[in-house]
Scaffold this motif. Structure first.
Motif, PDB file in Angstrom:
ATOM      1  N   PRO A  85      45.943  38.787  36.341  1.00 42.51           N
ATOM      2  CA  PRO A  85      46.224  38.375  37.556  1.00 42.51           C
ATOM      3  C   PRO A  85      45.091  37.506  38.167  1.00 42.51           C
ATOM      4  O   PRO A  85      43.798  37.878  38.472  1.00 42.51           O
ATOM      5  CB  PRO A  85      46.167  39.646  38.351  1.00 42.51           C
ATOM      6  N   PRO A  86      45.360  36.238  38.730  1.00 48.46           N
ATOM      7  CA  PRO A  86      44.355  35.500  39.461  1.00 48.46           C
ATOM      8  C   PRO A  86      43.922  36.058  40.396  1.00 48.46           C
ATOM      9  O   PRO A  86      44.544  36.849  41.387  1.00 48.46           O
ATOM     10  CB  PRO A  86      45.267  34.127  39.752  1.00 48.46           C
ATOM     11  N   GLY A  87      42.485  35.744  40.789  1.00 46.29           N
ATOM     12  CA  GLY A  87      41.947  36.374  42.066  1.00 46.29           C
ATOM     13  C   GLY A  87      41.289  37.767  42.027  1.00 46.29           C
ATOM     14  O   GLY A  87      40.610  38.193  42.708  1.00 46.29           O
ATOM     15  N   GLN A  88      41.851  38.716  40.901  1.00 50.69           N
ATOM     16  CA  GLN A  88      41.310  39.875  40.500  1.00 50.69           C
ATOM     17  C   GLN A  88      39.687  39.702  39.814  1.00 50.69           C
ATOM     18  O   GLN A  88      39.478  38.804  39.494  1.00 50.69           O
ATOM     19  CB  GLN A  88      42.233  40.623  39.812  1.00 50.69           C
ATOM     20  N   PRO A  89      38.936  40.859  39.835  1.00 49.75           N
ATOM     21  CA  PRO A  89      37.845  40.729  39.364  1.00 49.75           C
ATOM     22  C   PRO A  89      37.737  40.321  37.621  1.00 49.75           C
ATOM     23  O   PRO A  89      38.958  40.782  36.947  1.00 49.75           O
ATOM     24  CB  PRO A  89      37.314  42.455  39.247  1.00 49.75           C
ATOM     25  N   ARG A  90      37.014  39.442  37.399  1.00 50.06           N
ATOM     26  CA  ARG A  90      37.268  39.080  36.154  1.00 50.06           C
ATOM     27  C   ARG A  90      37.347  39.986  35.104  1.00 50.06           C
ATOM     28  O   ARG A  90      36.660  40.856  34.796  1.00 50.06           O
ATOM     29  CB  ARG A  90      35.927  38.131  35.776  1.00 50.06           C
ATOM     30  N   ALA A  91      38.511  39.794  34.174  1.00 51.05           N
ATOM     31  CA  ALA A  91      38.678  40.650  33.018  1.00 51.05           C
ATOM     32  C   ALA A  91      37.852  40.392  31.913  1.00 51.05           C
ATOM     33  O   ALA A  91      37.066  39.339  31.719  1.00 51.05           O
ATOM     34  CB  ALA A  91      40.338  40.481  32.642  1.00 51.05           C
ATOM     35  N   ARG A 102      36.007  30.863  37.374  1.00 47.99           N
ATOM     36  CA  ARG A 102      36.174  31.119  39.011  1.00 47.99           C
ATOM     37  C   ARG A 102      35.207  32.034  39.695  1.00 47.99           C
ATOM     38  O   ARG A 102      35.048  33.168  39.064  1.00 47.99           O
ATOM     39  CB  ARG A 102      37.884  31.345  39.145  1.00 47.99           C
ATOM     40  N   ARG A 115      32.761  36.958  40.515  1.00 50.58           N
ATOM     41  CA  ARG A 115      33.443  36.511  39.342  1.00 50.58           C
ATOM     42  C   ARG A 115      34.762  37.011  39.150  1.00 50.58           C
ATOM     43  O   ARG A 115      35.212  38.029  39.167  1.00 50.58           O
ATOM     44  CB  ARG A 115      32.786  36.583  37.956  1.00 50.58           C
ATOM     45  N   ASN A 172      39.299  36.312  37.893  1.00 48.21           N
ATOM     46  CA  ASN A 172      40.257  35.766  37.328  1.00 48.21           C
ATOM     47  C   ASN A 172      40.686  34.190  37.727  1.00 48.21           C
ATOM     48  O   ASN A 172      40.855  34.275  38.892  1.00 48.21           O
ATOM     49  CB  ASN A 172      41.345  36.520  36.928  1.00 48.21           C
ATOM     50  N   PRO A 173      40.907  33.247  36.803  1.00 49.56           N
ATOM     51  CA  PRO A 173      41.206  32.205  37.574  1.00 49.56           C
ATOM     52  C   PRO A 173      42.741  31.845  37.793  1.00 49.56           C
ATOM     53  O   PRO A 173      43.368  32.930  37.466  1.00 49.56           O
ATOM     54  CB  PRO A 173      40.914  31.114  36.244  1.00 49.56           C
TER      55      PRO A 173
END
Lengths: 196, 196
Positions: A131-137, B178, B193, B195-196
């Motif tokens: 999901p965009p905008g969530q903490p980087r997976a 992102r 950081r 998710n894009p």
């Protein structure tokens, strides 16, 4: 209904700037739920058939969908489209219409499916990312994703901008040239030449 | 206070895209008095000295000044800045501060004057044109205008964007990168950081 009078200068600008890959990039402004403006780059995906509605694609999990969905049928956007080579700016203001998988209108679902099929493999892949905008997976969450090119993912949305006002500024001449196009109740357009 | 952490990637983007004249063009979104978003291209004129505030210039007779002036001290903007060569997007969200001739703060008046002096003759001329957005004036109303390069016209305004949130999207890598930067109450910045 004939096409709107701003379609001819827009088509000319797209043609004259066609060698610039980013000539189809447009900045779309909306209003956030807290009343602040939002602004992001989107890709113009052509007009909806037999209409003056601009097509863009978006992810249902993105913020802009939350901004559009909040007041269904009453959500406004303004696209700002600058063409570097010809030094022209189109500002297109109007209602935003979200076409997610739940829309029942057959022509809109067909357009959504066509937009999905027209994406590149990499373009479709982006819709399968976490999901965009969530903490980087973790990086493996971005790997091995190959969505079916013939079946849009549920989060894939078509977003339509239906302009009722267009402001065209041409910077090549000095003084500049500026025209405003306004859609009337009956669907016809008025054109005014105004000071730049 | 040290400069914000998004200043270094922004400076790098400006440097790497410096051969594109339009790399300093930014789309600025605001909210109109009727609640609809507005969006237009503006030129980045550098940062206000010793600050992270972006400078642009505008005409007090333009709509964006009406949009900024309506709720003094409580007016928001979001700039969307796309760099074509490096495929990076910066979204800068924050308060807008209008510096017209009435502002009494000396550093702000100095910055307004410096911005006026830094314009080209043609740039200054545009501020002497008949009022923007009004029905097009006769061509002689645009001729023979040579505003004093050392004295800003009353309608000349400096507009400052004071970002409190920055969203940086880098499209070169796949998946994209992102980062979100958020200013805290104490003026320091948090970086996430996402998710894009």
């Amino acid at each position: 209904m004939p096409v709107a009078p701003w379609r001819a200068p827009l088509a000319a600008a797209l043609h004259r700037n066609r060698r610039l890959s980013h000539a189809r990039y447009v900045q779309l402004a909306t209003v956030r739920t807290d009343g602040r403006p939002a602004n992001r780059t989107v890709v113009f995906r052509g007009f909806l058939e037999n209409s003056d509605r601009l097509q863009i694609v978006t992810d249902a999990r993105s913020q802009k969908v939350a901004q559009v969905a909040q007041i269904e049928g009453n959500t406004w956007g303004e696209a700002c489209w600058y063409f570097p080579k010809t030094r022209e700016q189109f500002r297109l203001s109007g209602r935003l219409i979200l076409v997610n998988g739940d829309r029942v209108e057959i022509p809109l679902q067909q357009a959504r499916r066509a937009a999905w099929e027209a994406l590149s493999d990499r373009g479709r892949e982006g819709f399968a990312w976490p999901p965009p905008g969530q903490p980087r997976a973790e990086s493996d969450a971005f790997e091995g994703l190959q969505p079916d090119p013939s079946e849009p993912l549920p989060q894939f949305c078509l977003l339509l901008l239906d302009p009722d006002g267009v402001d065209l500024l041409q910077l090549r001449s000095h003084p500049h040239d500026r025209r405003c196009y306004q859609r009337q109740e009956d669907g016809t357009w008025l054109t005014h030449r105004v000071n730049p």
